[in-house]
Structure formats: C-alpha cells, structure tokens
Enzyme design. Structure first.
Site, short mmCIF file in Angstrom:
data_model
loop_
_atom_site.label_atom_id
_atom_site.label_comp_id
_atom_site.label_asym_id
_atom_site.label_seq_id
_atom_site.Cartn_x
_atom_site.Cartn_y
_atom_site.Cartn_z
CG HIS A 166 -19.14 -4.76 -19.91
ND1 HIS A 166 -18.21 -4.32 -19.00
CD2 HIS A 166 -19.81 -3.66 -20.32
CE1 HIS A 166 -18.32 -3.01 -18.86
NE2 HIS A 166 -19.28 -2.59 -19.63
CB CYS A 191 -5.29 -4.75 -17.51
SG CYS A 191 -5.46 -6.54 -17.39
CB SER A 198 -9.71 0.07 -20.38
OG SER A 198 -8.66 -0.60 -19.69
CE1 TYR A 199 -16.92 5.37 -22.25
CE2 TYR A 199 -16.69 3.61 -23.86
CZ TYR A 199 -17.24 4.81 -23.48
OH TYR A 199 -18.11 5.46 -24.33
CD GLU A 200 -14.19 5.39 -17.51
OE1 GLU A 200 -13.54 4.36 -17.21
OE2 GLU A 200 -15.40 5.35 -17.82
CD1 TRP A 229 -12.37 -0.36 -13.63
CD2 TRP A 229 -12.50 -2.58 -13.82
NE1 TRP A 229 -13.67 -0.73 -13.39
CE2 TRP A 229 -13.78 -2.08 -13.48
CE3 TRP A 229 -12.34 -3.97 -13.98
CZ2 TRP A 229 -14.88 -2.92 -13.34
CZ3 TRP A 229 -13.44 -4.79 -13.83
CH2 TRP A 229 -14.70 -4.25 -13.51
NE ARG A 240 -0.02 -11.72 -24.04
CZ ARG A 240 -0.10 -13.01 -23.73
NH1 ARG A 240 -0.16 -13.39 -22.43
NH2 ARG A 240 -0.07 -13.95 -24.67
CB THR A 243 -21.60 -10.20 -19.75
OG1 THR A 243 -20.76 -9.05 -19.51
CG2 THR A 243 -22.26 -10.65 -18.46
CG PHE A 275 -4.58 0.00 -28.05
CD1 PHE A 275 -4.36 -1.36 -28.08
CD2 PHE A 275 -5.82 0.45 -27.60
CE1 PHE A 275 -5.34 -2.28 -27.69
CE2 PHE A 275 -6.80 -0.45 -27.21
CZ PHE A 275 -6.56 -1.81 -27.25
N1 LIG Z 1 -14.17 -4.87 -16.77
C1 LIG Z 1 -13.14 -3.96 -16.97
C2 LIG Z 1 -13.37 -2.59 -17.04
N2 LIG Z 1 -14.65 -2.11 -16.93
C3 LIG Z 1 -14.93 -0.71 -16.61
C4 LIG Z 1 -14.91 0.20 -17.85
O1 LIG Z 1 -13.58 0.38 -18.34
C5 LIG Z 1 -15.48 1.58 -17.48
O2 LIG Z 1 -14.68 2.13 -16.45
C6 LIG Z 1 -16.92 1.49 -17.04
O3 LIG Z 1 -17.69 0.84 -18.05
C7 LIG Z 1 -17.52 2.88 -16.76
O4 LIG Z 1 -17.42 3.70 -17.90
N3 LIG Z 1 -12.36 -1.73 -17.23
C8 LIG Z 1 -11.06 -2.20 -17.35
O5 LIG Z 1 -10.12 -1.40 -17.53
N4 LIG Z 1 -10.81 -3.54 -17.28
C9 LIG Z 1 -11.82 -4.44 -17.10
O6 LIG Z 1 -11.55 -5.67 -17.04
C1 LIG Z 2 -14.48 -6.36 -19.29
C2 LIG Z 2 -15.52 -6.24 -18.25
O1 LIG Z 2 -16.20 -5.24 -18.09
C3 LIG Z 2 -15.81 -7.49 -17.50
O2 LIG Z 2 -14.68 -7.80 -16.71
C4 LIG Z 2 -17.03 -7.36 -16.59
O3 LIG Z 2 -17.30 -8.67 -16.12
P1 LIG Z 2 -18.73 -9.35 -16.46
O4 LIG Z 2 -18.78 -9.52 -17.98
O5 LIG Z 2 -18.68 -10.69 -15.74
O6 LIG Z 2 -19.80 -8.42 -15.95
#
Ligand SMILES: Nc1c(NC[C@H](O)[C@H](O)[C@H](O)CO)[nH]c(=O)[nH]c1=O
Ligand SMILES: CC(=O)[C@@H](O)COP(=O)(O)O
Length: 164
Positions: free
Chosen positions: A97, A89, A65-67, A31, A136, A95, A122
């Site tokens: 999220h 990143c 990043s979650y993975e 991502w 950065r 939202t 991290f």
């Molecule tokens: N929005 C961003 C994400 N979202 C995806 C999550 O990290 C994850 O892959 C998904 O929820 C499935 O488990 N990831 C980033 O690294 N950066 C973002 O801005």
């Molecule tokens: C950090 C995220 O998952 C985010 O970029 C997703 O975007 P949104 O909050 O507009 O669905």
C-alpha cells in the site's frame, strides 16, 4: 543529495526572497499527525520568518496523504493562492500500500500543479519508520516543512518573474 548528507533546513536564509507579496495554501494530512504537526509548524514558522503575512496563509487539513491531491486542487480552484504546500508522512507498513500511496501522491500533486499552472510543493515524507520521519520533522535532519515553505516562496517568485 541524500538527506543525511545535508540538513533539510540548512538554507542560507539570506538568499530566500521575501514572501510578502504572495498568498500561500498549506494542506496537511492528519495521518501520522505526530509528524505532520511538526512539518506544519516548520512550514508556517518559515513562511512568517520570510515576511509572509499571517492573513495570506490559508491552512486546511485532510485525512491522509492521498487526499493532499484533492485538497490542493480545491484550494487552487476556490481561493486566490500563489502556491500550495502539501505536507504528509507516509510510513511503510506490511503491504505494498505504501508504494501505491507514494506514487499516487507524487504524480497527483504534479498534475494539480500543471492543471493550475501554480507551484504545488511536495512536502511529503516517505519513510521506513517513524524514527526516520521524526528526524526530518524538526529532528537531526531538519524539517521538511521548512524546506517546502522556502521552495514555495522561491517558486512563487519564479512564477511571478516569468509572467508576461
Ligand atoms: N498509511 C498512510 C496513509 N494511508 C491513508 C491514505 O493516505 C488515504 O487517506 C486512504 O487510502 C483513503 O483514501 N496516509 C498517510 O498519509 N500516511 C500513511 O502512512
Ligand atoms: C502507507 C500505508 O498505507 C501503510 O502504512 C498501511 O499499512 P499496511 O501496509 O500494513 O496495511
């Protein structure tokens, strides 16, 4: 200290110990690859600059990043590694999220480090926009990948020094 008051990469490289004895894993989120690719290059180049052997760097990509959490856990469970660098990143969207991802990744990476008693660094940018992220990742505020690599080397030395 806020990043804008201190360049991330403004380390006195003379006080960074040699990384020669150690094996490092790098887990990179795809991502925002325009940013994470620069973080990876900064980390990789910094490890080589501090004498880490190329064969002692194991790199894997994950979706987001979650993975990074499971990627770091899989590396430490299956490879002989002294420290893992997690690079991602997360950029604020519309939202909440963003909040859930950032909290989960920070806490999850800490749990993996504790589970394996190994340093897991991290190296995740959590920014309002892409401009802040690029600043950065090799921009005016340095490269968090460089910072994460140096941290990994220092923590690997600490881990070794405290072993019975
Ligand atoms: N929005 C961003 C994400 N979202 C995806 C999550 O990290 C994850 O892959 C998904 O929820 C499935 O488990 N990831 C980033 O690294 N950066 C973002 O801005
Ligand atoms: C950090 C995220 O998952 C985010 O970029 C997703 O975007 P949104 O909050 O507009 O669905």
């Amino acid at each position: 200290m806020a990043t804008h008051l201190k360049n991330l990469s403004d380390f006195s490289h003379t006080i960074v110990p040699s990384g020669k004895p150690f094996r490092f894993g790098i887990v990179v989120a795809s991502w925002n690859v325009a940013v994470t690719g620069k973080l990876y290059q900064g980390a990789y180049d910094s490890l080589l600059k501090h004498e880490v052997e190329e064969d002692n760097i194991i790199s894997v990509d994950v979706a987001g990043s979650y993975e990074l959490i499971s990627g770091a856990d899989l590396l430490l469970s299956n490879k002989n590694i002294d420290a893992v660098i997690c690079l991602g990143c997360v950029i604020q969207g519309e939202t909440r999220h963003f909040d859930f991802i950032c909290d989960a990744v920070a806490n999850g990476i800490a749990q993996v480090s504790i589970k394996h008693t190994k340093p897991v660094i991290f190296g995740v940018l959590t920014t309002d926009n892409q401009e802040q992220a690029l600043d950065r990742a090799g921009g005016k505020h340095g490269n968090k990948g460089d910072e994460a690599a140096i941290t990994a080397i220092k923590m690997a030395h600490l881990h070794l020094s405290l072993k019975d």
